[in-house]
Write an enzyme that holds these catalytic residues in place. Structure first.
Site, PDB file in Angstrom:
ATOM      1  N   GLN A  52      59.509 118.581  91.914  1.00  0.00           N
ATOM      2  CA  GLN A  52      58.562 119.705  91.927  1.00  0.00           C
ATOM      3  C   GLN A  52      57.414 119.504  90.955  1.00  0.00           C
ATOM      4  OE1 GLN A  52      61.844 122.843  91.633  1.00  0.00           O
ATOM      5  NE2 GLN A  52      60.292 123.902  92.819  1.00  0.00           N
ATOM      6  N   LEU A  98      59.661 127.980  92.978  1.00  0.00           N
ATOM      7  CA  LEU A  98      58.373 127.794  92.309  1.00  0.00           C
ATOM      8  C   LEU A  98      57.352 127.110  93.215  1.00  0.00           C
ATOM      9  CD1 LEU A  98      59.629 126.570  88.813  1.00  0.00           C
ATOM     10  CD2 LEU A  98      58.570 128.778  89.320  1.00  0.00           C
ATOM     11  N   GLU A 140      68.465 123.308  94.437  1.00  0.00           N
ATOM     12  CA  GLU A 140      67.800 122.261  93.637  1.00  0.00           C
ATOM     13  C   GLU A 140      68.126 120.865  94.154  1.00  0.00           C
ATOM     14  OE1 GLU A 140      65.484 123.170  91.884  1.00  0.00           O
ATOM     15  OE2 GLU A 140      66.055 125.263  91.644  1.00  0.00           O
TER      16      GLU A 140
HETATM   17 NI    NI Z   1      62.872 125.397  94.655  1.00  0.00          NI
END
Ligand code: NI
Length: 179
Positions: A52, A98, A140
């Protein structure tokens, strides 16, 4: 240390497969510190995965200990080369991310999992977890394989929800925190 920029959909890099970590050195630990600083700088994310922030190694951080409804959990976890080895049951639940700031979505995940992972020193650990913590880990680990929760929705029409305002860390609601 520095806060890294979060890659957001539809950036194609979120579909990239991350590589296993082989060197457990100071560079790895410095990166993990930055990843955690980036997680904490955002709107109360319970988890973050290295890709990310554009770092394509199999590293995630999860901490569900600040949830409003206290549940048994492992607290702050650094997971390097995590592997889910056992899945049991399934449950529908709401997720945020996010990298998907404008939406939350309903995703089916295993209710209980077993997991092996290394820590930042290369030592291997085994975990058993359930409920929201297990969901956070599955979310995740998906990032390490180039998968976001958007790929897991049963239906984009009925299971995707626009956020009105992205929740701030100070907000008491613990149910739609991002991962
Ligand atoms: Ni995520």
């Amino acid at each position: 240390m520095a806060i890294r920029a979060i890659i957001k959909v539809p950036d194609e890099r979120l579909k990239q497969l991350s590589e296993p970590v082989e060197q457990f050195d100071e560079a790895l630990r410095a990166f993990i510190d930055e990843l955690e600083e980036t997680r904490l700088s955002g709107p109360g994310a319970v988890g973050i995965a290295a890709p990310q922030v554009g770092h394509f190694q199999r590293i995630v951080i999860v901490d569900v200990s600040n949830m409003r409804k206290p549940v048994a959990n492992h607290g702050y976890m650094i997971l390097v080369n995590p592997e889910i080895t056992h899945w049991e049951g399934f449950e529908l639940g709401r997720e945020g991310c996010l990298s998907v700031p404008d939406y939350t979505g309903n995703v089916i995940r295993a209710e209980q999992i077993r997991l092996t992972a290394q820590d930042q020193w290369g030592e291997r650990h085994e975990y058993e977890m359930s409920g929201f913590e297990a969901r956070a880990i599955q979310h995740e680990v998906d990032h390490l394989d180039g998968i976001t929760f958007l790929d897991r929705l049963v239906s984009r029409r009925t299971d995707l929800f626009q956020r009105k305002v992205y929740q701030k860390k100070s907000n008491k609601s613990g149910e739609k925190k991002s991962k």
